[in-house]
Design a protein around this motif. Sequence first.
Motif, PDB file in Angstrom:
ATOM      1  N   ALA A 182       0.817  -1.215   0.000  1.00 24.31           N
ATOM      2  CA  ALA A 182       0.000   0.000   0.000  1.00 24.31           C
ATOM      3  C   ALA A 182       0.850   1.264   0.000  1.00 24.31           C
ATOM      4  O   ALA A 182       0.444   2.293  -0.557  1.00 24.31           O
ATOM      5  CB  ALA A 182      -0.936  -0.006   1.208  1.00 24.31           C
ATOM      6  N   GLU A 183       2.036   1.192   0.601  1.00 25.01           N
ATOM      7  CA  GLU A 183       2.899   2.375   0.642  1.00 25.01           C
ATOM      8  C   GLU A 183       3.537   2.670  -0.712  1.00 25.01           C
ATOM      9  O   GLU A 183       4.082   3.765  -0.922  1.00 25.01           O
ATOM     10  CB  GLU A 183       3.988   2.183   1.694  1.00 25.01           C
ATOM     11  N   ARG A 184       3.503   1.720  -1.598  1.00 17.89           N
ATOM     12  CA  ARG A 184       4.085   1.917  -2.928  1.00 17.89           C
ATOM     13  C   ARG A 184       3.135   2.630  -3.881  1.00 17.89           C
ATOM     14  O   ARG A 184       3.559   3.104  -4.946  1.00 17.89           O
ATOM     15  CB  ARG A 184       4.482   0.566  -3.538  1.00 17.89           C
ATOM     16  N   VAL A 185       1.854   2.663  -3.539  1.00 16.28           N
ATOM     17  CA  VAL A 185       0.857   3.208  -4.459  1.00 16.28           C
ATOM     18  C   VAL A 185       1.189   4.636  -4.856  1.00 16.28           C
ATOM     19  O   VAL A 185       1.095   5.024  -6.034  1.00 16.28           O
ATOM     20  CB  VAL A 185      -0.556   3.125  -3.844  1.00 16.28           C
ATOM     21  N   ALA A 186       1.592   5.464  -3.891  1.00 22.52           N
ATOM     22  CA  ALA A 186       1.863   6.879  -4.179  1.00 22.52           C
ATOM     23  C   ALA A 186       2.945   7.045  -5.239  1.00 22.52           C
ATOM     24  O   ALA A 186       2.907   8.001  -6.031  1.00 22.52           O
ATOM     25  CB  ALA A 186       2.261   7.604  -2.896  1.00 22.52           C
ATOM     26  N   THR A 187       3.918   6.110  -5.293  1.00 21.32           N
ATOM     27  CA  THR A 187       5.012   6.243  -6.258  1.00 21.32           C
ATOM     28  C   THR A 187       4.550   5.968  -7.691  1.00 21.32           C
ATOM     29  O   THR A 187       5.299   6.247  -8.644  1.00 21.32           O
ATOM     30  CB  THR A 187       6.163   5.289  -5.904  1.00 21.32           C
ATOM     31  N   LEU A 188       3.340   5.442  -7.860  1.00 20.70           N
ATOM     32  CA  LEU A 188       2.804   5.246  -9.208  1.00 20.70           C
ATOM     33  C   LEU A 188       2.602   6.573  -9.925  1.00 20.70           C
ATOM     34  O   LEU A 188       2.480   6.617 -11.150  1.00 20.70           O
ATOM     35  CB  LEU A 188       1.482   4.481  -9.151  1.00 20.70           C
ATOM     36  N   ALA A 189       2.574   7.668  -9.152  1.00 21.38           N
ATOM     37  CA  ALA A 189       2.455   8.998  -9.767  1.00 21.38           C
ATOM     38  C   ALA A 189       3.660   9.308 -10.636  1.00 21.38           C
ATOM     39  O   ALA A 189       3.586  10.164 -11.531  1.00 21.38           O
ATOM     40  CB  ALA A 189       2.296  10.056  -8.683  1.00 21.38           C
ATOM     41  N   ASN A 190       4.761   8.617 -10.408  1.00 15.42           N
ATOM     42  CA  ASN A 190       5.982   8.867 -11.179  1.00 15.42           C
ATOM     43  C   ASN A 190       6.071   7.986 -12.423  1.00 15.42           C
ATOM     44  O   ASN A 190       7.023   8.103 -13.192  1.00 15.42           O
ATOM     45  CB  ASN A 190       7.215   8.611 -10.303  1.00 15.42           C
ATOM     46  N   SER A 191       5.104   7.090 -12.594  1.00 20.53           N
ATOM     47  CA  SER A 191       5.101   6.188 -13.753  1.00 20.53           C
ATOM     48  C   SER A 191       4.030   6.639 -14.737  1.00 20.53           C
ATOM     49  O   SER A 191       2.843   6.700 -14.385  1.00 20.53           O
ATOM     50  CB  SER A 191       4.818   4.742 -13.315  1.00 20.53           C
ATOM     51  N   VAL A 192       4.428   6.967 -15.945  1.00 24.22           N
ATOM     52  CA  VAL A 192       3.474   7.422 -16.957  1.00 24.22           C
ATOM     53  C   VAL A 192       2.733   6.225 -17.536  1.00 24.22           C
ATOM     54  O   VAL A 192       3.350   5.241 -17.978  1.00 24.22           O
ATOM     55  CB  VAL A 192       4.194   8.195 -18.083  1.00 24.22           C
ATOM     56  N   TYR A 193       1.420   6.307 -17.520  1.00 24.98           N
ATOM     57  CA  TYR A 193       0.607   5.279 -18.173  1.00 24.98           C
ATOM     58  C   TYR A 193       0.533   5.594 -19.670  1.00 24.98           C
ATOM     59  O   TYR A 193       0.898   4.792 -20.514  1.00 24.98           O
ATOM     60  CB  TYR A 193      -0.786   5.239 -17.543  1.00 24.98           C
ATOM     61  N   HIS A 194       0.064   6.796 -19.991  1.00 25.31           N
ATOM     62  CA  HIS A 194       0.063   7.302 -21.368  1.00 25.31           C
ATOM     63  C   HIS A 194       0.059   8.814 -21.274  1.00 25.31           C
ATOM     64  O   HIS A 194      -0.611   9.384 -20.405  1.00 25.31           O
ATOM     65  CB  HIS A 194      -1.167   6.808 -22.145  1.00 25.31           C
ATOM     66  N   ASN A 195       0.811   9.464 -22.172  1.00 28.01           N
ATOM     67  CA  ASN A 195       0.936  10.920 -22.026  1.00 28.01           C
ATOM     68  C   ASN A 195      -0.376  11.662 -22.198  1.00 28.01           C
ATOM     69  O   ASN A 195      -0.499  12.817 -21.808  1.00 28.01           O
ATOM     70  CB  ASN A 195       1.998  11.470 -22.999  1.00 28.01           C
ATOM     71  N   LYS A 196      -1.377  11.002 -22.784  1.00 34.33           N
ATOM     72  CA  LYS A 196      -2.694  11.631 -22.918  1.00 34.33           C
ATOM     73  C   LYS A 196      -3.672  11.182 -21.839  1.00 34.33           C
ATOM     74  O   LYS A 196      -4.796  11.679 -21.772  1.00 34.33           O
ATOM     75  CB  LYS A 196      -3.290  11.341 -24.294  1.00 34.33           C
ATOM     76  N   LEU A 197      -3.229  10.219 -21.013  1.00 37.42           N
ATOM     77  CA  LEU A 197      -4.128   9.665 -19.995  1.00 37.42           C
ATOM     78  C   LEU A 197      -3.526   9.700 -18.598  1.00 37.42           C
ATOM     79  O   LEU A 197      -4.085   9.128 -17.662  1.00 37.42           O
ATOM     80  CB  LEU A 197      -4.513   8.224 -20.358  1.00 37.42           C
ATOM     81  N   GLY A 198      -2.379  10.362 -18.451  1.00 32.84           N
ATOM     82  CA  GLY A 198      -1.819  10.563 -17.124  1.00 32.84           C
ATOM     83  C   GLY A 198      -0.942   9.441 -16.630  1.00 32.84           C
ATOM     84  O   GLY A 198      -0.442   8.604 -17.386  1.00 32.84           O
ATOM     85  N   SER A 199      -0.774   9.407 -15.317  1.00 32.95           N
ATOM     86  CA  SER A 199       0.128   8.456 -14.663  1.00 32.95           C
ATOM     87  C   SER A 199      -0.586   7.155 -14.313  1.00 32.95           C
ATOM     88  O   SER A 199      -1.818   7.052 -14.411  1.00 32.95           O
ATOM     89  CB  SER A 199       0.684   9.080 -13.381  1.00 32.95           C
ATOM     90  N   GLN A 200       0.204   6.186 -13.855  1.00 37.33           N
ATOM     91  CA  GLN A 200      -0.383   4.933 -13.369  1.00 37.33           C
ATOM     92  C   GLN A 200      -1.248   5.190 -12.129  1.00 37.33           C
ATOM     93  O   GLN A 200      -2.235   4.478 -11.918  1.00 37.33           O
ATOM     94  CB  GLN A 200       0.729   3.936 -13.034  1.00 37.33           C
ATOM     95  N   LEU A 201      -0.908   6.189 -11.334  1.00 36.48           N
ATOM     96  CA  LEU A 201      -1.725   6.504 -10.170  1.00 36.48           C
ATOM     97  C   LEU A 201      -3.081   7.039 -10.599  1.00 36.48           C
ATOM     98  O   LEU A 201      -4.112   6.657 -10.020  1.00 36.48           O
ATOM     99  CB  LEU A 201      -1.013   7.529  -9.284  1.00 36.48           C
ATOM    100  N   GLN A 202      -3.104   7.901 -11.594  1.00 32.68           N
ATOM    101  CA  GLN A 202      -4.385   8.409 -12.090  1.00 32.68           C
ATOM    102  C   GLN A 202      -5.207   7.282 -12.706  1.00 32.68           C
ATOM    103  O   GLN A 202      -6.423   7.235 -12.546  1.00 32.68           O
ATOM    104  CB  GLN A 202      -4.135   9.524 -13.108  1.00 32.68           C
TER     105      GLN A 202
END
Length: 713
Positions: A359-379
């Motif tokens: 659960a503590e790793r979830v916040a770091t998903l903000a640093n991983s891009v899912y798609h440049n038009k669809l935001g990060s893995q966290l989004q």
Amino acid sequence: MSQADTRPLLVELLTEELPPKALQKLGRAFAEGLRGVLEKKHLLGASCRVVDYATPRRLAVLLDAVLAQAPEEHYSEKLMPAKVGLTDSGEATPALAKKLASKGLQHLQPADLVRESDGKQDYLYANGVAPGALLADGLQEALDTAISSLPIPKVMRYQLADGVTSVKFVRPAHGLIALWGADVIPVQALGLQAGRHTMGHRFMGSQSIDLADATSYESRLLDDGMVVPSFAARRDDILKQLDQHAARLNATLGNDPEVEALLDEVTALVEHPTVYAGQFDPRFLEVPPECLILTMRLNQKYFPLFDPGTGKLTHRFLIVSNMRVEDPTNIVEGNERVVRPRLADAQFFFEQDRKQPLAERVATLANSVYHNKLGSQLQRSDRVRAIARYLAERLGADAALADRAALLAKADLVTNMVAEFPELQGVMGAYYAQADGEPADVASALRGQYRIRLDEPVDAASLTGTILFIAERAETLVGIWGIGLVPTGERDPYGLRRAALGIISAFEQLSAGGYLSVPDDSRLTLAGLLDAAAGTFSQFDIAADTPQAVKGFIYERYRNQLGADHDKNVVEAVLAPEPPLHEVRARIQACSSFAQRPEAESLAAANKRIGNILKKSDEAASRVDPSRFTEDAERALAQAIEQIGPVAQAQFQRGDFTGSLATLAQARSAVDTFFNDVMVMADDPAVRANRLALLGQLHATMNQVADISRLAS
């Protein structure tokens, strides 16, 4: 020698190490390329047998009955109208001379040609007998074709020995054999001239082998070269040795499909296989077995062994070596030394990852891009969570569990283990969730999120996992489609086709498990799901028509899937009105039964006719007025609808689609009589509108289960 005499033909291309995962396909393609052209040239004898060979350093084929020259062929060439080809005096015109030369028939004179009429005018024909193709010519064409058409994964360009010429092939080629019986056929390829010389095993056999004839190829390579040239024979030998060693160690290779793939790969890596057994420190078994299995198979090409009783991984493995030695100690110990740090790395990654809760790793998903038009893995994770909560509400599931599973679903993407082995995403998430004390349903959901489809009815234990499975695919479909990345042809880099089939399977299994009832679709609909998914993209610019477009795409995938097992007309009839996904299979079964009834064809044709009439007219009355009936057939049809309609409707509402269609079949006589006796488009506007209203009522009654007009031939 008679033209009909045949000899075996051997062709070998000796190369540097070929790509192992493509070797078997390359070997078959090489053989088929040669065979296809030689057959087209009529150079193969009757019942010619083709044997393909493929080792890490060679592609070869043996055809056991090949002619030196193909039989003569009779030909008849239509040339041109006689009045164009001949002068008034019967001499050849320049046009005819040019035509004959273009076809290699310049030796013919006008007197050699035949005149035939096609009913309008006379044409000139050249009839004769052409000599058959020579093997040397046909083999050169076959070799060129076979090489150029190989399914090469990646071509390389290399320079020949002259230091000037360069050629392109999958790997540098060093030798070419073309033997017809004992005779060399003078062909060439990749800068090589054909001969009779090949090479044996790099370390165990004769390095230089001159073949006396084509038939000695396999035996000379086996006996002198210590090479097993047949891919199939090597594969069978390896599997036999693997099974023998496993049985000796009271273990099994397991039933994972990856065993077959690894067997093909190691077969392509060795020329003379020998299997040895190795082992590692049992303390590594504390690491999740998937990690150990993957590193042994993927990195080392070892076959892990499993306990036959429990199916658990043991500390033993099998090595397929390219060397056969009396004392394999050095080989075994060398491989054990090589695998030890690999397993130690896996152990280190696992222990390090466990130090931080998932659960503590979830916040770091903000640093991983899912798609440049669809935001990060966290989004993306936030969107999946919202869809999961929607699904939980519709299906009566625990929303907190669904939300938790969606929250943690992608957290393992930022772990050391998944960074090293991306194939373990989801699997490692489940292990880490279990170690963190997360609910069992959550851990199970993480493990199963990357499945291709659901194959078992959903129950209470799998409901959370099913919700995550659907939510993740709905978000992918709507998001990727919404930014214009629609699958085209064979290209589908984001797996939208697979995602669509996954959602279809989930709806089917929800129905099988009783979470979606037939025909009630009030709990969860595909349209509602896609609208909910689209609503999670408020921060991003996706096309407004995306939910409707994705819905159509999913039904199209279902249409393709069903078309493989069911009559296409039945599939079209059921899917035309886009019924609830979980009802489709039941409606297919009902419609298939109805299509076999004697009334089906007549009612389908009538339904199609009614549909066409209603499309062309907007004059129908709002309701049927019995006082405006002027024909007995009208009254009979109205009475049939009044009697049959409620019964068919009640059956439909109970989900008895077969019964509903069977009840509708009873209307055939009244429908046929109506169309025989009644003019729908009457002169009186009121009568016409009333008849159209009656047909509209019939049309709606008949098409509840399926658009049966699609059954019309």
